[in-house]
Design an enzyme around this catalytic site. Structure first.
Site, PDB file in Angstrom:
ATOM      1  N   CYS A 384       0.842  -1.202   0.000  1.00 23.31           N
ATOM      2  CA  CYS A 384       0.000   0.000   0.000  1.00 23.31           C
ATOM      3  C   CYS A 384       0.877   1.252   0.000  1.00 23.31           C
ATOM      4  CB  CYS A 384      -1.010  -0.046   1.141  1.00 23.31           C
ATOM      5  SG  CYS A 384      -2.474   0.918   0.726  1.00 23.31           S
ATOM      6  N   HIS A 510      -3.720  -5.059   0.144  1.00 19.90           N
ATOM      7  CA  HIS A 510      -3.157  -5.626   1.378  1.00 19.90           C
ATOM      8  C   HIS A 510      -3.210  -7.153   1.329  1.00 19.90           C
ATOM      9  CE1 HIS A 510      -2.928  -1.895   3.816  1.00 19.90           C
ATOM     10  NE2 HIS A 510      -3.828  -1.511   2.940  1.00 19.90           N
ATOM     11  N   GLU A 512      -1.665  -9.203   3.022  1.00 21.37           N
ATOM     12  CA  GLU A 512      -1.539  -9.809   4.357  1.00 21.37           C
ATOM     13  C   GLU A 512      -2.884 -10.221   4.944  1.00 21.37           C
ATOM     14  OE1 GLU A 512      -1.024  -6.657   3.577  1.00 21.37           O
ATOM     15  OE2 GLU A 512      -1.595  -5.257   5.151  1.00 21.37           O
TER      16      GLU A 512
END
Ligand code: GLN
Length: 538
Positions: A384, A510, A512
């Protein structure tokens, strides 16, 4: 009447005992016994959601596929269960009050005085039952944030009391997570704080069915008996939860303690079903016996609080396991790194992640880090803001656009290589208004991204207002920074790669948030692999 069975998880004595991990571990065990389980979290604070909270306050803001900005515990739920959560899985007092006040303004209460009981508690109960209405779940686990005794959590405890009454004791139970402190001067574990917190719960009309006791030392049978006697629970419903090296051990520790079967018995459900934790045990085994070891740097501005980057840290653990590699994470404060010390600071690192973030603080440190890793072929993963800074760095140092910047920090910048998205231009309110949730992305064939995902269309979760400025795409590409992932509907750039570097990739989304124990994320897998290769050859 809802068909699901309900488990409420409350906390006593102290905050930060890990209710989320206990709830996720229990859910995992029940799921492995073939029950369909979901978890929801009720946070007693007044914010509508944690989206506007500073990470120092509350750790990372976790984002779901449907674009909810939620508590980081939802990340644990998804990572453990390998199932998506949604808007309905995280409710705050802000949301509850907002909808009650909206109803009042609509005249829905027919002139009645609107009160905490029954109006706020009714709204809480509605939300608590909401997930069960889908009829998709056998069991709904509801974590109540905060600690019993807090003024803020009183309406929630009252709603739980009423729901147990409405649903029947065999359909709704309470697990109280508590702390058994060890007094080193006395050499003893102490039960009194737990007795008091159970008493506080009982004063609100709720008796726990099960106590899960956080402890640094083994809890003896005597202590279990004492807790059972004073707290009005059966002895086998006193469950020890001893400190573990990894959160991923907790389901197995809870299995050994029999938490799942005590729960099933209390709920009048069959405890006979076999527990199938083979995949989980394989993961754990590999986690505990790594063949390799590397150091990865994580550059961010909230590094004092590790919870700020929870999902990134967990995703690295998952992908470390895939690669049989122990990952030591070295956090680097973005405000303390610069062109003079970056080589020293990153000396033992085999790969570097530049973290997401907002605003100007720490931006120069991130630029310096990326400058160094780009010139030294160190694997780089920008997430990001991390990707946006990679674009700024490339524009300044490769394209020689000295004033290149993001319009987030310099509105009048002449070369806004990162600029506000068209759709964001007229938005004034902060909460819930970013580009959020899951969006599609089309990958360039044979790019690092394509080779990692092994497919051309992917979905990833977003949380941002700024984007790569389309005017610079071709100049960047000619100089080696290529857009390799594009949103097919809006043409927004979602991924950039440096084609002159062994592994240099930035993502606007993102990744993750989508890494789970059973489904580690392909980009993290590939990044760790590249970092291991770098480690061998340097
Ligand atoms: N501040 C940047 C934006 O809003 C990046 C956000 C982030 O890193 N999550 O676009």
């Amino acid at each position: 009447m809802a068909k699901s069975k309900f488990i409420f998880v409350t906390g006593g004595v102290s905050s930060s005992l890990g209710k989320g991990i206990i709830a996720a571990s229990l859910a995992k065990l029940l799921q492995s016994q073939n029950y369909k389980v979901t978890i929801q979290k009720f946070d007693p604070y007044i914010n509508i959601d944690p989206g506007t909270l500073n990470p120092y306050e509350h750790g990372e803001c976790y984002v779901t596929d449907d674009g909810a900005e939620t508590d980081l515990d939802l990340g644990h739920y998804e990572r453990f269960l390998n199932e998506n959560t949604s808007q309905s899985n995280n409710v705050t007092s802000g949301k509850i009050y907002q909808s009650v006040i909206d109803k009042e303004r609509n005249g829905d209460f027919l002139g009645k005085t609107v009160q905490v009981i029954p109006h706020i508690t009714n709204e809480i109960k509605l939300r608590m039952l909401e997930l069960s209405e889908s009829k998709k779940f056998d069991i709904v686990i509801t974590e109540i944030g905060g600690t019993v005794g807090d003024i803020e959590s009183l309406p929630y405890i009252e709603a739980v009391r009423q729901l147990i009454w409405d649903l029947g004791k065999e359909n709704a139970i309470v697990i109280h997570l508590t702390l058994i402190p060890f007094l080193s001067a006395a050499g003893e574990l102490k039960t009194k704080p737990t007795q008091h917190s159970v008493k506080a719960l009982m004063e609100s009309g709720v008796s726990p069915n099960i106590l899960v006791c956080r402890t640094e030392h083994q809890i003896s049978d005597n202590i279990k008996e004492k807790l059972a006697l004073f707290c009005n629970v059966k002895k086998d419903a006193v469950i020890q939860s001893i400190d573990a090296d990894s959160i991923y051990e907790v389901p197995i520790l809870m299995l050994k303690e029999g938490l799942n079967n005590v729960v099933l018995k209390e709920l009048n459900l069959s405890a006979q079903k076999k527990v199938r934790m083979e995949n989980w045990n394989n993961f754990l085994n590999k986690l505990q016996n790594p063949k390799y070891e590397i150091n990865i740097g994580l550059v961010g501005k909230y590094v004092e609080l590790q919870d700020s980057y929870k999902s990134i840290i967990e995703a690295m653990i998952h992908s470390g396991v895939v690669n049989n590699c122990k990952i030591n994470i070295k956090t680097i404060h973005a405000e303390k790194i610069n062109l003079d010390n970056v080589s020293k600071e990153t000396k033992d690192l085999s790969g570097i992640i530049v973290a997401p973030g907002f605003g100007e603080r720490g931006l120069n440190g991130k630029i310096a880090t990326i400058n160094y890793v780009r010139n030294n072929n160190i694997p780089f993963f920008g997430i990001c803001l991390g990707m946006q800074v990679a674009v700024i760095e490339h524009s300044r140092y490769v394209l020689n656009l000295d004033d290149a910047n993001t319009s987030e920090v310099d509105k009048n910048c002449k070369n806004p290589v990162i600029c506000i998205m068209e759709s964001q231009k007229n938005i004034e309110r902060l909460g819930g208004t970013m580009r959020l949730g899951s969006w599609k992305c089309k990958l360039k064939k044979n790019s690092i991204a394509h080779n990692s995902y092994n497919k051309l269309i992917i979905d990833e979760r977003h949380r941002h207002r700024y984007e790569l400025n389309g005017k610079y795409i071709s100049k960047l590409k000619e100089s080696g920074l290529e857009a390799t992932g594009i949103n097919p509907e809006t043409n927004l750039v979602e991924i950039v790669e440096n084609t002159n570097h062994p592994w240099f990739l930035g993502v606007q989304f993102h990744p993750e948030y989508k890494s789970t124990v059973l489904n580690p994320h392909p980009l993290f897998n590939s990044f760790i692999k590249a970092s291991m290769n770098y480690n061998i050859s340097n």
